[in-house]
Design an enzyme around this catalytic site. Structure first.
Site, short mmCIF file in Angstrom:
data_model
loop_
_atom_site.label_atom_id
_atom_site.label_comp_id
_atom_site.label_asym_id
_atom_site.label_seq_id
_atom_site.Cartn_x
_atom_site.Cartn_y
_atom_site.Cartn_z
N HIS A 165 50.44 24.22 22.79
CA HIS A 165 51.29 24.40 23.98
C HIS A 165 52.76 24.61 23.66
CE1 HIS A 165 48.76 23.18 27.69
NE2 HIS A 165 48.52 24.38 27.26
N ARG A 180 48.46 26.64 38.66
CA ARG A 180 47.32 25.81 38.26
C ARG A 180 47.60 24.37 38.67
NH1 ARG A 180 46.16 25.62 31.98
NH2 ARG A 180 47.98 24.27 31.91
N GLU A 237 37.07 28.06 31.77
CA GLU A 237 37.54 27.70 30.42
C GLU A 237 36.59 26.74 29.73
OE1 GLU A 237 41.39 25.85 30.48
OE2 GLU A 237 40.90 24.56 32.17
N ASN A 281 42.03 30.28 25.99
CA ASN A 281 42.54 29.33 24.98
C ASN A 281 41.56 28.17 24.82
OD1 ASN A 281 44.78 30.90 24.90
ND2 ASN A 281 46.06 29.55 26.13
N ASP A 282 41.13 27.64 25.95
CA ASP A 282 40.16 26.55 25.88
C ASP A 282 38.73 27.05 25.71
OD1 ASP A 282 41.56 24.11 25.95
OD2 ASP A 282 42.13 24.50 28.03
N CYS A 303 43.89 34.63 31.44
CA CYS A 303 45.23 34.11 31.18
C CYS A 303 45.34 33.38 29.84
CB CYS A 303 45.67 33.19 32.31
SG CYS A 303 44.62 31.75 32.50
#
Ligand code: PEP
Ligand code: MG
Length: 584
Positions: free
Chosen positions: A191, A334, A431, A454-455, A502
């Site tokens: 992050h 989010r 995700e 990403n996840d 995203c």
């Protein structure tokens, strides 16, 4: 000396290193000027004195309340404060090495711990815990006193070298003094790395032991484009870096000029390129890079260092300002992607936080922060094209619980006669693999899908996205990832559901080509990557991308896929450049 890591935020910066070790608190490692040394010894003396008074007060209170025998445990700690092995040694380190008190204490305590480890006597071994307790107390007293180094008050412009930086530390950081980041931990989707990208600050992560190898105050070059850090470069190397820095700047400017151009492929397919944003102030950066909307606002950054959930009105203000800055484009917020410590502080923390009780999983035990956020979002929706996305949903049951809360909050607002956007689009972050593979079951209940690669990649491949030791196994182009994404597109098309992506994978030209090929028409990424992705997509045909993507789906490894996509991009680049009149 050159250290290799993963370049996560492009650009080159040259500056003096500020080194921070992260333990329970960040421990700064500063190099002092000779005239500062005695002042630093005084600072340590005062902190030790304060610690002694506090311990004595605790001991006195304990002997009054529970009797003298129990108070003896603090004698050990009081004795440690006087012990020359701790005290004289720390002062000597400050004087000899010209480092700050915190750093001196840290080094000395490591030596003492090594000593304790050698004891075979259980009682003596246990004194190691007392040592930690005493050190923690001195560090806190140092931190509370004037002149303490702090992330929000950096000593000038620095290259920040840290073992790790948590989101709350990143939130406190005085970013305008940070020339670049060099971090031991982390990989591409870490992050803090994403934040550096958004702010346009060069960053290299996954350096493993940079904090040990870079002396404080050393001159370092951080090359975020190429993923390395050079310590004390030679004069000719420095000249070369300055030249590369200038070439990068010219290239960046050239890319910037595409800002006003639409993202349309050679055969007319339009792709919306949006920004992933952590701080409201970044909306301006997003506009600067030509983003047509915010595809992901990571709202939990609003908790900042204090980890306090902002009040409803305060949130409405933030969401409204984001909408104003992006007008006429949409903003997707989010809901809190926080962990249990933020919602229920002091509770037990998860052994495996990435798989633990976080985000919507906290809804049942602690619905209030989520209620307040939904109220704010529903009300802010009156000010422009706002969308809400739920993170970390594993399946239908999670989604239903969240949607139930939305209905509940709407009913509450109606009862109170408060105006809100009744048709606020609500979407789902795909995700978690289980959600991706039950997308068809989830689709009827939401207004859009947003894929969080990403996840998704970390969970599909069982690779911790922040562990530099497995960064090489984190493969966005792994066949399992490609197939999962294709399956999601199929469902979205069948259900006629708007679909976006995203994750940072969208920021890589080769991956973007694949995503275009399987049918994505909305991609959100760190703003500084938008110009390059736009240039890539403007240089290819959607039909050509479709065929390449199809061929990639039958390849066996991520390396084969990457090679295939790169070859295609090179060929497209060799083809005649597009004339501006060809499409506008
Ligand atoms: C994701 O998981 O892909 C995502 C976009 O969110 P984050 O990186 O904040 O987990
Ligand atoms: Mg995520």
């Amino acid at each position: 000396m050159e250290l290799a890591g993963t370049g996560v935020s492009p650009g080159i910066a040259v500056g003096r290193a500020l080194v921070i070790e992260r333990e329970a608190v960040a421990v700064f490692r500063l190099l002092l000027a000779p005239e500062q040394v005695e002042g630093e010894v005084q600072r340590l003396t005062r902190a030790v004195q304060a610690s002694r008074e506090q311990l004595q007060a605790i001991k006195d209170r304990l002997s009054r309340e529970v009797g003298v025998p129990h108070a003896y445990i603090f004698d050990a700690q009081l004795l440690m404060l006087e012990d020359p092995l701790l005290w004289d040694k720390s002062v000597a380190v400050i004087r000899e090495e010209h480092v700050n008190a915190e750093w001196a204490l840290r080094g000395v305590s490591e030596q003492l711990h090594a000593l304790f480890d050698e004891f075979t006597d259980a009682y003596l071994k246990e004194r190691s815990t007392d040592l930690d307790d005493v050190l923690g107390r001195i560090l806190l007293n140092l931190a509370g006193a004037p002149g303490a180094p702090s992330l929000s008050r950096l000593p000038g412009e620095v290259v920040l070298v840290a073992s790790d930086l948590t989101p709350s530390e990143a939130a406190a950081l005085q970013w305008d003094q940070v020339l670049a980041l060099a971090i031991d931990a982390g990989s591409r989707t870490y992050h803090t790395a994403l934040l550096a990208r958004s702010l346009g600050i060069p960053a290299v992560v996954g350096l493993k032991d940079a904090t040990l190898r870079i002396p404080p105050g050393a001159l370092v070059v951080v090359d975020g484009t190429r993923g390395h850090v050079v310590v004390e470069p030679s004069q000719p190397a420095l000249v070369e870096y300055r030249e590369t820095q200038e070439r990068d700047r010219v290239e960046e400017q050239r890319l910037q000029e595409t800002r006003g151009l639409p993202c349309v492929t050679r055969d007319g397919a339009r792709v919306a390129l949006q920004a992933n944003v952590e701080f409201p102030a970044e909306a301006a950066t997003a506009v600067l890079y030509g983003a047509t909307g915010i595809g992901l606002f990571r709202s939990e950054y609003l908790l900042g260092r204090t980890r306090a959930f902002p009040a409803e009105e305060q949130q409405i203000d933030v969401y409204r300002r984001l909408l104003e800055q992006m007008r006429p484009h949409p903003v997707t917020v989010r809901t809190w992607d926080v962990d249990a410590q933020d919602v229920l502080p002091g509770g037990p923390s998860s052994r495996n936080p990435a798989l633990g009780e976080r985000a919507l999983r906290l809804l049942r035990r602690s619905p209030e922060p989520f209620r307040t956020q939904l109220r704010a979002l529903l009300r802010a929706g009156l000010h422009g094209p706002l969308r809400v996305v739920f993170p970390f949903v594993a399946g239908v049951a999670d989604l239903e619980a969240a949607l139930e809360l939305v209905e509940d909050v709407k009913a509450e607002l109606r009862r109170e006669g408060v105006a809100f956007a009744g048709d606020l689009p609500i979407g789902l972050n795909l995700e978690i693999p289980s959600a991706a593979w039950s997308a068809d079951l989830l689709a009827p209940s939401v207004d859009f899908f947003s894929v969080g690669t990403n996840d998704l990649i970390q969970y599909l491949l069982a690779v911790d996205r922040v562990d530099p030791r497995v960064a090489g196994l984190y493969q966005p182009l792994h066949p399992a990832v490609l197939r999962t994404l294709q399956r999601i597109v199929e469902v979205a098309e069948r259900e006629q559901l708007p679909l976006s992506l995203c994750g940072e994978m969208a920021a890589e030209p080769a991956s973007a080509l694949f995503l275009l090929g399987i049918g994505f028409r909305e991609l959100s990424m760190s703003p500084s990557f938008i110009p390059r992705v736009k240039e890539t997509l403007r240089g290819v045909r959607a039909e050509q991308a479709r065929q390449v993507a199809l061929s990639c789906l039958s390849l066996r490894t991520a390396a084969e896929v990457e090679e295939r996509l790169r070859r295609e991009l090179q060929e497209a680049a060799r083809a005649a450049p597009v004339s501006e009149g060809e499409r506008a």
